[in-house]
Design a protein around this motif. Structure first.
Motif, short mmCIF file in Angstrom:
data_model
loop_
_atom_site.label_atom_id
_atom_site.label_comp_id
_atom_site.label_asym_id
_atom_site.label_seq_id
_atom_site.Cartn_x
_atom_site.Cartn_y
_atom_site.Cartn_z
N MET A 126 -4.05 10.88 -10.07
CA MET A 126 -4.02 10.07 -8.31
C MET A 126 -5.26 9.17 -8.34
O MET A 126 -5.07 7.50 -7.87
CB MET A 126 -3.50 10.48 -7.42
CG MET A 126 -2.09 11.39 -7.18
SD MET A 126 -1.54 11.88 -5.32
CE MET A 126 -1.80 11.57 -4.59
N SER B 197 -5.03 5.08 -8.14
CA SER B 197 -5.45 4.58 -6.50
C SER B 197 -7.21 3.31 -6.78
O SER B 197 -7.10 1.82 -6.12
CB SER B 197 -5.85 5.47 -6.21
OG SER B 197 -4.60 6.14 -5.27
N TRP C 189 -6.06 0.56 -8.43
CA TRP C 189 -4.66 0.03 -7.57
C TRP C 189 -5.38 -1.59 -6.91
O TRP C 189 -5.35 -1.66 -5.98
CB TRP C 189 -3.91 -0.06 -6.89
CG TRP C 189 -3.05 -0.10 -5.57
CD1 TRP C 189 -3.26 -0.40 -4.62
CD2 TRP C 189 -1.66 -1.01 -5.72
NE1 TRP C 189 -2.09 -1.06 -3.60
CE2 TRP C 189 -1.32 -1.21 -4.62
CE3 TRP C 189 -0.91 -2.04 -6.99
CZ2 TRP C 189 -0.68 -2.82 -4.54
CZ3 TRP C 189 0.16 -2.57 -6.63
CH2 TRP C 189 0.22 -2.76 -5.57
N HIS D 170 0.43 -1.06 0.22
CA HIS D 170 0.14 -0.14 0.18
C HIS D 170 0.75 1.83 -0.21
O HIS D 170 1.00 1.98 -0.61
CB HIS D 170 -1.48 -0.02 1.27
CG HIS D 170 -2.00 -1.21 0.89
ND1 HIS D 170 -1.90 -2.11 1.13
CD2 HIS D 170 -3.37 -0.75 1.27
CE1 HIS D 170 -3.25 -2.73 0.51
NE2 HIS D 170 -4.51 -1.44 0.88
N ALA E 287 2.43 1.65 -3.52
CA ALA E 287 0.90 1.58 -4.33
C ALA E 287 0.79 3.82 -3.72
O ALA E 287 0.97 4.26 -4.60
CB ALA E 287 -0.33 2.05 -3.93
N ALA E 288 0.80 4.20 -2.76
CA ALA E 288 0.89 5.55 -2.64
C ALA E 288 1.73 6.31 -2.90
O ALA E 288 1.15 7.24 -3.60
CB ALA E 288 0.29 5.74 -0.88
N THR F 89 1.47 6.11 -7.23
CA THR F 89 0.15 6.81 -7.48
C THR F 89 0.74 8.52 -7.69
O THR F 89 0.65 9.44 -8.01
CB THR F 89 -0.45 6.88 -7.35
OG1 THR F 89 -0.41 7.16 -5.64
CG2 THR F 89 -1.03 5.19 -7.48
#
Length: 82
Positions: free
Chosen positions: A66, A70, A73, A9, A12-13, A16
Motif C-alpha cells: 500500500m 500510494s 500514485w 484519490h 487510488a486509496a 491500493t
C-alpha cells in the motif's frame, strides 16, 4: 473541482487497499527484509505510541504494498497535475 480530484484519490486509496491485500504474501516471498522492516515499524508504533496495530506478516506485507503504490500514485498525480 473537488469531485474530480476526490474521486481519483478515493479510487487510488481503495485500489491500493485491494491490491495490497492481494499481494501481501508476495512481499514475504520476494523481499523478506522489507517485510521484516514493516513488521518492526508496526511493533515500534505499538510500543511508542500505544496504537494497537496488528503485527501479523500478512498485514505487514499489505502495508508495504500500500505504501509503495500510494507513493507511486502520488508521483504520477503530481507530474500529471504540474
Amino acid at each position: 473541482m473537488p469531485a474530480k480530484t476526490g474521486a481519483s484519490h478515493g479510487f487510488a486509496a481503495f485500489s491500493t487497499l485491494l491490491i495490497g491485500t492481494m499481494f501481501s504474501k508476495f512481499v514475504w516471498d520476494v523481499l523478506p527484509p522489507l517485510g521484516e522492516v514493516s513488521l518492526l515499524a508496526m511493533e515500534f508504533l505499538n510500543e511508542q505510541a500505544g496504537i494497537d496495530v496488528p503485527t501479523s506478516e500478512q498485514f505487514a506485507g499489505t502495508i508495504v504494498v500500500m505504501v509503495g503504490l500510494s507513493f507511486l500514485w502520488g508521483v504520477v498525480y503530481h507530474f500529471g497535475r504540474h
